[in-house]
Design a protein around this motif. Structure first.
Motif, short mmCIF file in Angstrom:
data_model
loop_
_atom_site.label_atom_id
_atom_site.label_comp_id
_atom_site.label_asym_id
_atom_site.label_seq_id
_atom_site.Cartn_x
_atom_site.Cartn_y
_atom_site.Cartn_z
N VAL A 676 0.87 -1.17 0.00
CA VAL A 676 0.00 0.00 0.00
C VAL A 676 0.91 1.21 0.00
O VAL A 676 1.73 1.39 0.92
CB VAL A 676 -0.94 0.02 1.22
CG1 VAL A 676 -1.75 1.32 1.24
CG2 VAL A 676 -1.87 -1.18 1.22
N ASN A 677 0.80 2.00 -1.07
CA ASN A 677 1.70 3.14 -1.27
C ASN A 677 3.16 2.73 -1.22
O ASN A 677 4.02 3.41 -0.67
CB ASN A 677 1.43 4.24 -0.23
CG ASN A 677 0.13 4.98 -0.50
OD1 ASN A 677 -0.38 4.98 -1.63
ND2 ASN A 677 -0.44 5.60 0.53
N GLY A 678 3.46 1.55 -1.80
CA GLY A 678 4.83 1.06 -1.91
C GLY A 678 5.38 0.41 -0.68
O GLY A 678 6.51 -0.08 -0.68
N LYS A 679 4.58 0.34 0.40
CA LYS A 679 5.04 -0.27 1.64
C LYS A 679 4.41 -1.65 1.79
O LYS A 679 3.20 -1.81 1.65
CB LYS A 679 4.66 0.61 2.83
CG LYS A 679 5.24 0.12 4.15
CD LYS A 679 4.93 1.09 5.27
CE LYS A 679 5.53 0.61 6.59
NZ LYS A 679 5.25 1.55 7.70
N LEU A 680 5.25 -2.65 2.07
CA LEU A 680 4.76 -4.02 2.18
C LEU A 680 3.81 -4.14 3.37
O LEU A 680 4.13 -3.74 4.49
CB LEU A 680 5.94 -4.98 2.36
CG LEU A 680 5.58 -6.47 2.50
CD1 LEU A 680 4.99 -7.00 1.20
CD2 LEU A 680 6.82 -7.29 2.89
N ARG A 681 2.62 -4.72 3.09
CA ARG A 681 1.63 -4.91 4.14
C ARG A 681 1.37 -6.37 4.44
O ARG A 681 1.08 -6.74 5.57
CB ARG A 681 0.31 -4.23 3.74
CG ARG A 681 0.40 -2.72 3.62
CD ARG A 681 0.69 -2.08 4.96
NE ARG A 681 0.69 -0.61 4.87
CZ ARG A 681 0.88 0.20 5.91
NH1 ARG A 681 1.10 -0.33 7.11
NH2 ARG A 681 0.87 1.51 5.76
N THR A 682 1.48 -7.23 3.42
CA THR A 682 1.23 -8.65 3.63
C THR A 682 1.74 -9.44 2.43
O THR A 682 2.18 -8.86 1.42
CB THR A 682 -0.27 -8.93 3.84
OG1 THR A 682 -0.44 -10.29 4.26
CG2 THR A 682 -1.06 -8.71 2.55
N ARG A 683 1.70 -10.74 2.54
CA ARG A 683 2.04 -11.63 1.44
C ARG A 683 0.89 -12.62 1.26
O ARG A 683 0.38 -13.15 2.24
CB ARG A 683 3.35 -12.39 1.71
CG ARG A 683 4.57 -11.50 1.82
CD ARG A 683 5.82 -12.31 2.14
NE ARG A 683 6.98 -11.46 2.37
CZ ARG A 683 7.79 -11.00 1.42
NH1 ARG A 683 7.53 -11.33 0.15
NH2 ARG A 683 8.81 -10.24 1.70
N LEU A 684 0.53 -12.87 0.00
CA LEU A 684 -0.57 -13.77 -0.31
C LEU A 684 -0.05 -15.07 -0.88
O LEU A 684 0.87 -15.07 -1.69
CB LEU A 684 -1.52 -13.12 -1.33
CG LEU A 684 -2.20 -11.82 -0.92
CD1 LEU A 684 -3.03 -11.29 -2.08
CD2 LEU A 684 -3.07 -12.04 0.30
N SER A 685 -0.62 -16.19 -0.46
CA SER A 685 -0.34 -17.49 -1.06
C SER A 685 -1.43 -17.74 -2.08
O SER A 685 -2.62 -17.81 -1.74
CB SER A 685 -0.32 -18.58 0.00
OG SER A 685 -0.04 -19.83 -0.58
N ALA A 686 -1.02 -17.85 -3.36
CA ALA A 686 -2.02 -17.94 -4.43
C ALA A 686 -1.62 -18.99 -5.44
O ALA A 686 -0.46 -19.44 -5.49
CB ALA A 686 -2.18 -16.59 -5.11
#
Length: 729
Positions: A676-686
């Motif tokens: 969000v706005n270039g800042k890592l917020r989470t990682r998704l397993s997809a």
């Protein structure tokens, strides 16, 4: 090879002479750390200088580390310039210079104290001072004499020589910084353009004549006004400048020219007037090949009644060493530089004298009592490995061509991969290259070089200990008490260095074999870090590799019954994926000699296999076979034992290495970072096949992203397919 009186490195502490490469930078023997002295002795010598150009030029054709190539280039030390002759009362004094363009600035000459013309040049009034100086110089080794930080000293011989371009008489001095073993043992001193000559001229009030005008920036940097009067110069000018004071009635070098342009003018003039000629010289000296010890190959040489050397006939070869009870050389006081060496073979009188018929009737001959150095064997051992049982030749021509012949046009041929330490750069590696080129020229081998690819491994390091004399003591016998180290009751100092004989800090393989087994020992050495990096030794860490091998064994062999518990059941998909990722990684790591990371991948696979075995009670055959193959280069004994139990018909050595299935290298699930706005917020397993729309919806539904957006509508959504999504507010 030739026999000649030559300056040699005499080591009385070892009772033998040494090659230049066997003398340390401190002027001591690399074995034993004894003082080394220069003396003239009659020695067998290899004419390695005849191969200097090829040894240099062919480095460009080798797959070697650039650092090793540079070390050999510097050791050979090819210099291009001119030989110039200065007339004197003792005859012509010849110098070699890389800068004949500076001849007009040569205001004095300096000879080595050992130069053969010194006696004839020295005047009566200077004789005492010259002899005193020569005696003091004789006590210094070459490295001490050439130390740039050392104060320059010298003595005037009282004689002069004639500068061939100016016609002026210039004084002739001797100084210990000039070595007889390099160049001609004499230099022309150009103090305005050489800092060492500048310092010497200032110290002894000798003239300095400018022959290049430095740029204004040089004078500004030294805060002096531009001038050709060198009395105000704080140092020599080393660089490109306008030539001045460089002309006579027949030639002029003055003007704005480059160094190479000016040399191209002066060299033909020197040749035309018989003052000199263009020349190439080398730092490399011919190879002293005689040793005054027992362990070495005897020379197939005998001497007649006139002390002339004669070759032993082929039918009497090889000359074998006599058996001796005492084969030590006559070691002397380490500082006794005057006593002549007495090799061990000289003491064997019944072997020393031999009756031979060399074509002019039976005569008594005296055998050569010196032996060859250790390099005589190590220079060609790789060739003998190819054909060790051949009794007719050192290697069959076809065998050598098959294993070491050139791979293509222009290829040097040689061993495909040589792993060796950097300490061999100007010893074994240089000598063996020379030796191999001689064999190539004689038509004995098809390869031009002995080792086409070279890889320098790092050192295994360990603690070492020295007593009050500075001598190393056996590390295994040192006792530690409250942080204090002692050997036989005497306190010793601890240091850290390369594990080896000289530091007496070796952990012998036999000890490791007895406690952990050969495979564990091999595996630990390769797992400790990159092959080219030096790394510490710690016996306590070996147990980690031992446990890995124990777990691997238990995954294939039942610990209670000692029977194989490998099944034909198919491996689950994730375990198969783990196998093929391991195959791919190990294959790449092996190709690039990254054994430590290959071992890490095998440990990772074995961990996944352990989970499966614990749940299912056996290892799938499709996992057991390739796992054993990948272990084989690293742990050949345990791998061979497992291979036999697996009952594979083809020997493990000749079974093709497993190949990874590309389809199994693609994971079904991937991890995608969300910003969000270039800042890592989470990682998704997809899913690996997720679409951009599905990825957007999955991300917007993630609780951490919902919290970060806090009800705001993104102004922009950036999606890098299957790699990243960024919400810009």
């Amino acid at each position: 090879m030739y026999l000649a009186n030559a300056p040699v490195n005499w080591c009385p502490g070892l009772g033998t002479i040494l090659a230049n490469e066997e003398v340390t930078a401190e002027g001591r023997s690399d074995i034993g750390n004894y003082p080394v002295f220069k003396r003239n002795m009659r020695q067998w010598t290899m004419r390695i200088t005849a191969y200097a150009d090829r040894l240099l030029d062919d480095l460009d054709r080798l797959d070697w580390p650039e650092s090793i190539k540079l070390m050999q280039r510097n050791w050979i030390g090819r210099s291009t310039g001119a030989r110039v002759r200065f007339a004197s009362i003792a005859g012509e004094i010849e110098v070699f210079t890389t800068r004949p363009d500076t001849l007009f600035g040569a205001t004095f000459m300096v000879l080595s104290p050992e130069h053969p013309l010194v006696d004839a040049l020295t005047t009566k009034s200077q004789h005492s001072a010259v002899e005193k100086y020569r005696e003091s110089a004789r006590k210094l080794n070459d490295n001490e004499r050439q130390n740039d930080d050392r104060k320059k000293t010298g003595v005037d011989t009282g004689a002069t020589a004639t500068n061939p371009v100016t016609g002026e008489k210039i004084p002739v001095w001797i100084a210990d910084y000039v070595l007889m073993g390099y160049g001609t043992g004499a230099i022309m001193a150009v103090p305005s353009g050489d800092q060492r000559d500048f310092d010497f001229a200032r110290a002894y009030n000798l003239p300095i004549v400018a022959i290049q005008m430095p740029p204004d920036a040089w004078f500004a940097a030294h805060q002096i006004a531009p001038t050709i009067d060198c009395t105000s110069w704080p140092e020599a000018f080393v660089g490109e400048g306008t030539y001045i004071n460089s002309e006579n009635r027949n030639i002029s070098l003055d003007g704005n020219r480059t160094t190479s342009e000016t040399i191209a003018i002066i060299n033909p003039w020197l040749e035309k007037n018989s003052f000199g000629e263009s020349a190439i010289t080398y730092k490399l000296r011919n190879w002293l090949f005689s040793r005054q010890r027992y362990w070495g190959e005897p020379f197939p040489i005998v001497y007649d009644e006139h002390d002339m050397p004669c070759s032993v006939p082929d039918n009497l070869l090889p000359v074998k060493l006599p058996e001796l009870m005492d084969f030590k050389p006559q070691t002397l006081d380490p500082n006794d530089e005057l006593t002549d060496p007495l090799p061990p073979l000289a003491r064997v009188t019944d072997w020393l004298s031999v009756q031979l018929d060399l074509g002019d009737g039976p005569k008594t001959y005296r055998r050569e009592v010196n032996v060859m150095p250790q390099w005589a064997g190590s220079c060609w051992y790789e060739l003998r490995y190819l054909d060790p049982t051949n009794t007719e030749r050192f290697v069959d021509a076809e065998v050598e061509r098959y294993w070491m012949g050139p791979k293509s046009a222009g290829h040097t041929g040689g061993v495909d991969l040589y792993v060796g330490g950097v300490e061999h750069a100007v010893l074994h590696l240089l000598y063996s290259r020379f030796w191999h080129k001689v064999l190539y020229d004689l038509g004995h081998v098809s390869s031009e070089e002995p080792f086409h690819k070279l890889f320098n491994q790092g050192y295994i390091q360990a603690y070492a200990y020295r007593d009050s004399r500075g001598q190393t003591v056996p590390a295994g016998e040192v006792v530690e008490t409250n942080g204090v180290f002692s050997y036989e009751g005497e306190t010793v100092a601890r240091e850290y260095g390369k594990m080896g004989k000289s530091l007496k800090n070796i952990v012998t393989p036999d000890e490791m074999y007895d406690e952990f087994g050969a495979d564990t020992f091999r595996l630990y050495e390769m797992s400790t870090g990159p092959l080219d990096a030096s790394r510490p030794w710690n016996t306590r860490d070996v147990v980690g590799m031992q446990r890995f091998l124990q777990r691997t064994w238990r995954n294939l062999v039942d610990e209670e019954t000692n029977q194989l518990h490998v099944s034909d059941d198919p491996a689950p998909l994730e375990l198969r994926r783990a196998l093929h990722r391991c195959i791919q990684g190990v294959h790449q790591d092996m190709e690039n000699l990254r054994f430590n990371t290959a071992i890490s991948k095998l440990i990772e696979l074995n961990n996944a296999l352990t989970v499966h075995v614990n749940a299912n009670g056996s290892t799938p055959l499709e996992i057991a076979v390739p796992l054993t193959q990948m272990l084989s280069p690293l742990c050949p004994h345990i791998a061979e034992e497992l291979w036999q139990r697996l009952n594979v018909s083809t020997a493990i050595t000749y079974t093709p290495f497993p190949v990874a299935d590309p389809a199994l290298l693609i994971s079904e699930m991937i991890e995608i970072p969300v910003q969000v706005n270039g800042k890592l917020r989470t990682r998704l397993s997809a899913s690996a096949n997720i679409s951009d729309n599905d990825l957007r919806e999955l991300a917007l539904a993630d609780p951490k992203i919902v919290q970060a957006l806090d009800g705001a509508v993104p102004a922009k959504i950036i999606i890098v397919p299957k790699r990243l999504i960024n919400f810009v507010l």
